[in-house]
Design a protein around this motif. Sequence first.
Motif, PDB file in Angstrom:
ATOM      1  N   ILE A 110     101.806  34.976 -12.214  1.00  0.00           N
ATOM      2  CA  ILE A 110     101.194  34.337 -11.049  1.00  0.00           C
ATOM      3  C   ILE A 110      99.808  33.846 -11.461  1.00  0.00           C
ATOM      4  O   ILE A 110      99.371  34.073 -12.588  1.00  0.00           O
ATOM      5  N   SER A 127     104.132  42.298  -7.880  1.00  0.00           N
ATOM      6  CA  SER A 127     103.902  40.856  -7.764  1.00  0.00           C
ATOM      7  C   SER A 127     105.166  40.125  -7.348  1.00  0.00           C
ATOM      8  O   SER A 127     105.131  39.228  -6.503  1.00  0.00           O
ATOM      9  N   SER A 128     106.285  40.502  -7.956  1.00  0.00           N
ATOM     10  CA  SER A 128     107.555  39.863  -7.620  1.00  0.00           C
ATOM     11  C   SER A 128     107.938  40.121  -6.170  1.00  0.00           C
ATOM     12  O   SER A 128     108.454  39.230  -5.479  1.00  0.00           O
ATOM     13  N   LYS A 176     105.637  38.008  -3.950  1.00  0.00           N
ATOM     14  CA  LYS A 176     105.969  36.587  -4.111  1.00  0.00           C
ATOM     15  C   LYS A 176     107.206  36.200  -3.313  1.00  0.00           C
ATOM     16  O   LYS A 176     107.328  35.059  -2.853  1.00  0.00           O
ATOM     17  N   PHE A 212      99.172  32.543  -4.416  1.00  0.00           N
ATOM     18  CA  PHE A 212      99.171  33.969  -4.709  1.00  0.00           C
ATOM     19  C   PHE A 212      98.717  34.180  -6.143  1.00  0.00           C
ATOM     20  O   PHE A 212      99.292  33.609  -7.086  1.00  0.00           O
TER      21      PHE A 212
END
Length: 338
Positions: free
Chosen positions: A190, A244-245, A248, A257
């Motif tokens: 990201i 993060s995944s 997202k 993001f």
Amino acid sequence: MDSTENNKYVRLKRKIYLIIFPLLFITNASYWLFSPFVDHFMGLALPFLCLFFAIVWVLIYYNRLMRTCEIISLVVFGVYHLFRVYYLTAQLEEGIINVYVLWSPIYFVYIFMVLERKKALAYSLLILLITIVMGIPHLHNPRANDTLIQFYISTVLYTLILFYFQRIVSAYIESDMLRKNAYYDSLTDIGNRRAVDTWIENEIKRCNESSSVFSIIYFDIDHFKRINDEYGHDVGDYVLKEFSSLVKSYIRSSDFFGRWGGEEFIILTNRSLTESIQFSERLRIIIENHSFRYVDHVTASFGVSYFQPNDVPKTIVKRADQALYSAKNNGRNRVITV
């Protein structure tokens, strides 16, 4: 080209082959079955080629021996190309323009798809040299001379265009990788802090020009140091990637993001302050209820701020940071705005 980009290139070639080989099969099968101009050589070669196309397609479809299929195809197509050019040169003396003149450039495209750039150039020039030797005995014929010279010159041009085009593509990939390394976090894939800074500046400029607003959601993983200390930094890195995944997958396509640093993240959204608080609360609950692979459960604390007139990047981020600090000091796993 690194391993990731190389894998992408291989996957792209596989998709191309899965489309091209059936088309080659249909084209050659149709020519073999219905054309009145199939000579003895083509009558023997075309059934073999059709069978070859079918076998190669099946192997590539099931992702088996793709590199082997490429090399064998390169040889098979090379032999076929030389035979077709040999007959082409002979037919020119009779005033016959063989349709293979239209198809031959495809072989050189394939060479540059299979081989590394310099090897592809050397191999292409070798094939061209052989075809020139084949054509020399026919250059005395006026009807053959002009067509052969044009054929050789155009082949040289195709080869040079492919050679430099591949270099252009390589340069583009390299520049794209540099851009990605400059603005994207390699661990989480990201935006990094530099990207976030740019996004904030752009959003402030947009809001000043259009009298609109945006919000910053500043959040981090609670007790992340404890995860690193208890499970190790490898697990900590995996948690960051999984975290993060997860986030997202719940943001809008219009949101930005990025990773601010360490276990800290920022979302820029054009939601109102109330909507941003509500979304942050939903995200907090999603994270709390998510079962992470190695550490089971983690929580996150959120600070929310929104754009105000005369804001600069430092002021709006500072308010979000103050809100996050307050969330941390009031028990964590909560959303606060200032």
